[in-house]
Motif scaffolding. Structure first.
Motif, PDB file in Angstrom:
ATOM      1  N   ARG A  90      32.421  54.020  30.744  1.00  0.00           N
ATOM      2  CA  ARG A  90      31.922  53.090  31.757  1.00  0.00           C
ATOM      3  C   ARG A  90      33.082  52.383  32.438  1.00  0.00           C
ATOM      4  NH1 ARG A  90      30.872  47.593  31.944  1.00  0.00           N
ATOM      5  NH2 ARG A  90      29.215  46.949  33.373  1.00  0.00           N
ATOM      6  N   ILE A  91      33.040  52.335  33.774  1.00  0.00           N
ATOM      7  CA  ILE A  91      34.044  51.612  34.549  1.00  0.00           C
ATOM      8  C   ILE A  91      33.326  50.504  35.304  1.00  0.00           C
ATOM      9  CG2 ILE A  91      35.898  51.766  36.246  1.00  0.00           C
ATOM     10  CD1 ILE A  91      35.825  54.828  35.806  1.00  0.00           C
ATOM     11  N   LYS A  92      33.717  49.274  35.058  1.00  0.00           N
ATOM     12  CA  LYS A  92      33.035  48.159  35.712  1.00  0.00           C
ATOM     13  C   LYS A  92      33.482  48.048  37.166  1.00  0.00           C
ATOM     14  CE  LYS A  92      32.416  43.170  35.694  1.00  0.00           C
ATOM     15  NZ  LYS A  92      32.799  41.881  35.103  1.00  0.00           N
ATOM     16  N   PRO A  93      32.522  47.817  38.099  1.00  0.00           N
ATOM     17  CA  PRO A  93      32.922  47.566  39.480  1.00  0.00           C
ATOM     18  C   PRO A  93      33.707  46.268  39.569  1.00  0.00           C
ATOM     19  CG  PRO A  93      30.594  47.112  39.191  1.00  0.00           C
ATOM     20  CD  PRO A  93      31.065  47.755  37.929  1.00  0.00           C
ATOM     21  N   CYS A  94      34.888  46.336  40.141  1.00  0.00           N
ATOM     22  CA  CYS A  94      35.778  45.182  40.098  1.00  0.00           C
ATOM     23  C   CYS A  94      36.849  45.354  41.154  1.00  0.00           C
ATOM     24  CB  CYS A  94      36.411  45.087  38.702  1.00  0.00           C
ATOM     25  SG  CYS A  94      37.606  43.761  38.488  1.00  0.00           S
ATOM     26  N   GLY A  95      37.160  44.257  41.859  1.00  0.00           N
ATOM     27  CA  GLY A  95      38.242  44.308  42.826  1.00  0.00           C
ATOM     28  C   GLY A  95      39.584  44.584  42.186  1.00  0.00           C
ATOM     29  N   GLY A  96      39.731  44.200  40.906  1.00  0.00           N
ATOM     30  CA  GLY A  96      40.940  44.545  40.159  1.00  0.00           C
ATOM     31  C   GLY A  96      42.111  43.604  40.344  1.00  0.00           C
ATOM     32  N   ALA A  97      41.873  42.376  40.842  1.00  0.00           N
ATOM     33  CA  ALA A  97      42.981  41.447  41.068  1.00  0.00           C
ATOM     34  C   ALA A  97      43.344  40.718  39.783  1.00  0.00           C
ATOM     35  CB  ALA A  97      42.602  40.432  42.146  1.00  0.00           C
ATOM     36  N   ILE A  98      44.643  40.655  39.488  1.00  0.00           N
ATOM     37  CA  ILE A  98      45.121  39.885  38.337  1.00  0.00           C
ATOM     38  C   ILE A  98      46.281  38.992  38.782  1.00  0.00           C
ATOM     39  CG2 ILE A  98      44.357  41.585  36.636  1.00  0.00           C
ATOM     40  CD1 ILE A  98      47.242  42.525  36.372  1.00  0.00           C
ATOM     41  N   PRO A  99      46.229  37.697  38.435  1.00  0.00           N
ATOM     42  CA  PRO A  99      47.267  36.763  38.873  1.00  0.00           C
ATOM     43  C   PRO A  99      48.509  36.864  37.994  1.00  0.00           C
ATOM     44  CG  PRO A  99      45.656  35.625  37.542  1.00  0.00           C
ATOM     45  CD  PRO A  99      45.147  37.024  37.693  1.00  0.00           C
ATOM     46  N   PRO A 100      49.615  36.300  38.456  1.00  0.00           N
ATOM     47  CA  PRO A 100      50.850  36.332  37.666  1.00  0.00           C
ATOM     48  C   PRO A 100      50.692  35.747  36.276  1.00  0.00           C
ATOM     49  CG  PRO A 100      51.326  35.659  39.908  1.00  0.00           C
ATOM     50  CD  PRO A 100      49.830  35.719  39.788  1.00  0.00           C
ATOM     51  N   ARG A 101      49.866  34.704  36.132  1.00  0.00           N
ATOM     52  CA  ARG A 101      49.725  34.112  34.802  1.00  0.00           C
ATOM     53  C   ARG A 101      49.139  35.116  33.812  1.00  0.00           C
ATOM     54  NH1 ARG A 101      46.819  28.489  32.729  1.00  0.00           N
ATOM     55  NH2 ARG A 101      47.087  28.953  30.526  1.00  0.00           N
ATOM     56  N   LEU A 102      48.195  35.937  34.254  1.00  0.00           N
ATOM     57  CA  LEU A 102      47.640  36.960  33.360  1.00  0.00           C
ATOM     58  C   LEU A 102      48.719  37.956  32.962  1.00  0.00           C
ATOM     59  CD1 LEU A 102      44.291  38.872  33.704  1.00  0.00           C
ATOM     60  CD2 LEU A 102      46.386  40.100  33.229  1.00  0.00           C
ATOM     61  N   ILE A 103      49.495  38.397  33.943  1.00  0.00           N
ATOM     62  CA  ILE A 103      50.555  39.375  33.660  1.00  0.00           C
ATOM     63  C   ILE A 103      51.509  38.829  32.613  1.00  0.00           C
ATOM     64  CG2 ILE A 103      52.499  40.629  34.677  1.00  0.00           C
ATOM     65  CD1 ILE A 103      50.901  40.597  37.342  1.00  0.00           C
ATOM     66  N   ALA A 104      51.844  37.541  32.717  1.00  0.00           N
ATOM     67  CA  ALA A 104      52.772  36.923  31.766  1.00  0.00           C
ATOM     68  C   ALA A 104      52.117  36.643  30.419  1.00  0.00           C
ATOM     69  CB  ALA A 104      53.327  35.629  32.359  1.00  0.00           C
ATOM     70  N   ASP A 105      50.915  36.038  30.436  1.00  0.00           N
ATOM     71  CA  ASP A 105      50.261  35.629  29.192  1.00  0.00           C
ATOM     72  C   ASP A 105      49.882  36.818  28.313  1.00  0.00           C
ATOM     73  OD1 ASP A 105      50.488  33.043  30.034  1.00  0.00           O
ATOM     74  OD2 ASP A 105      48.338  32.646  30.210  1.00  0.00           O
ATOM     75  N   PHE A 106      49.547  37.942  28.951  1.00  0.00           N
ATOM     76  CA  PHE A 106      49.043  39.075  28.185  1.00  0.00           C
ATOM     77  C   PHE A 106      49.964  40.289  28.245  1.00  0.00           C
ATOM     78  CE2 PHE A 106      45.410  36.424  29.289  1.00  0.00           C
ATOM     79  CZ  PHE A 106      44.824  36.248  28.050  1.00  0.00           C
TER      80      PHE A 106
END
Length: 390
Positions: free
Chosen positions: A35-51
């Motif tokens: 299953r692939i969820k419909p999603c624009g797929g945007a991730i902010p810099p804080r997510l990239i850093a935190d995870f």
């Protein structure tokens, strides 16, 4: 016997499973697979850093956000000193599941059926390969199985009554010419596309996500998306896949059953109002659910499961309230949407909006700017400022 079973292998479930495994808990992840969820797929810099998201998962880097009003007015907002990363959920979610497994989580593919308690807590699921029911036993269960969570419905009071937008998008081959910009996200506030939410065109490298959402029954999502594609010059682009799913609009009043179940991600309703952003909040929800589960495992106190909701709202509750108020104020009519896009011309609005988005908190460094924005908000909502004024 596992310490925790995580039902759902999306960003929330995979993050919870990885955190738990790295903390020394024994973990099983049950995911439907495919299953692939419909999603624009945007991730902010804080997510990239935190995870710790690796570079290779970013299929695009957005430098500009374009707001489009019902009358076609366009406001381009530059993303200063940074970018918004774009990911394809097919690859992104698979990476998170693989990372959880590498940390020590055990993966099972199947469909959740129910929870049984006969001396111990057991998640009953239909095995995807064998086609028969199996049982997984654990001390605790994390329900991370999406907006229409069966775990929430079965186990948590109010879990069957989550208001939601139905979102639909089409992944298309990105054009190489025309007005399409691979470094720009377009957000379309137009009642002809969505009477109560918005439409979007989000670049994904060689592909793009084009879609919309609405709570209004009877809205033809496919027809609205076709209209959005036509208006954006994307009608002739190849369609790669089509996807639809509910997006929750409000965190649940309760995330645990007071015994052995706690919710995370869409199952707990943690999608940001107004923007519909969910990936960052899903992963944060998975992290606080894992923290609450570890506290409960250590203490033996079921009330420690309440920590998940408490920790999440302590950091993000104010942002959710502000965004909810903005959605209620501006998404109710095309006149209000026109005023909202007009307000986006303001430089203070632009700077503070993206500072808040990038850092995931309200910016308090410029109180005068906040006061000015508040007064301009009142002027637009009261009609003192004409909607067409820029």
């Amino acid at each position: 016997m596992y310490d925790v079973i995580v039902v759902g292998g999306g960003p929330a479930g995979a993050t919870a499973a990885e955190d738990l495994a790295r903390s020394g808990a024994t973990v099983a992840v049950l995911d439907r697979g495919g299953r692939i969820k419909p999603c624009g797929g945007a991730i902010p810099p804080r997510l990239i850093a935190d995870f710790a998201i690796p570079e290779h998962l970013l299929v695009a880097r957005i430098r500009t956000a374009r707001m489009v009003s019902p009358t076609g007015r366009r406001v381009d907002i530059p993303i200063e000193d940074g970018f918004v990363g774009m990911v394809d959920r097919e690859d992104f979610d698979a990476f998170l599941r693989d990372r959880a497994e590498a940390a020590g989580a055990h993966r099972f593919t199947g469909t959740y059926r129910r929870i049984e308690r006969r001396g111990s807590t057991a998640v009953v699921f239909r095995d995807a390969e064998a086609g028969e029911e199996r049982h997984l036993h654990a001390r605790l269960v994390i329900g991370a199985d999406g907006a229409r969570s069966r775990v929430a419905r079965d186990e948590v009071p109010g879990g069957d009554r989550v208001p939601h937008v139905i979102a639909y998008h089409e992944i298309i081959a990105a054009p190489s010419a025309g007005g399409y910009d691979p470094d720009r996200c377009d957000v379309v506030y137009d009642g002809r596309i969505s009477p109560d939410f918005y439409g979007w065109v989000f670049p994904h490298g060689a592909r793009a996500s084009v879609g919309m959402g609405s709570m209004v029954r009877g809205v033809d999502l496919k027809r609205a998306t076709a209209a959005l594609r036509a208006a954006s010059g994307l009608a002739e682009c190849q369609t790669i896949r089509r996807e639809g799913a509910p997006i929750p609009l409000k965190p649940l009043a309760r995330w645990d059953n007071g015994r052995d179940v706690v919710l995370a991600g869409d199952a707990a309703g943690v999608v940001a109002p107004s923007s519909g952003e969910g990936i960052y909040y899903a992963m944060t929800g998975g992290r606080v659910a894992a923290s609450a589960a570890m506290a409960c495992l250590a203490s033996g106190r079921a009330r420690d499961l309440q920590l998940a909701r408490r920790l999440f709202l302590r950091e993000h509750g104010t942002v959710f309230r502000v965004l909810g108020s903005m959605q209620r104020a501006y998404y109710r009519s095309d006149d209000r949407r026109e005023r909202f896009v007009s307000l986006c011309h303001d430089m203070d609005v632009q700077r503070l909006t993206f500072e808040a988005y990038m850092n995931k908190k309200l910016v308090r460094a410029r109180p005068l700017a906040h006061l000015k924005i508040g007064l301009k908000n009142l002027a637009h909502l009261s009609g003192l400022v004409p909607a067409a004024r820029v």
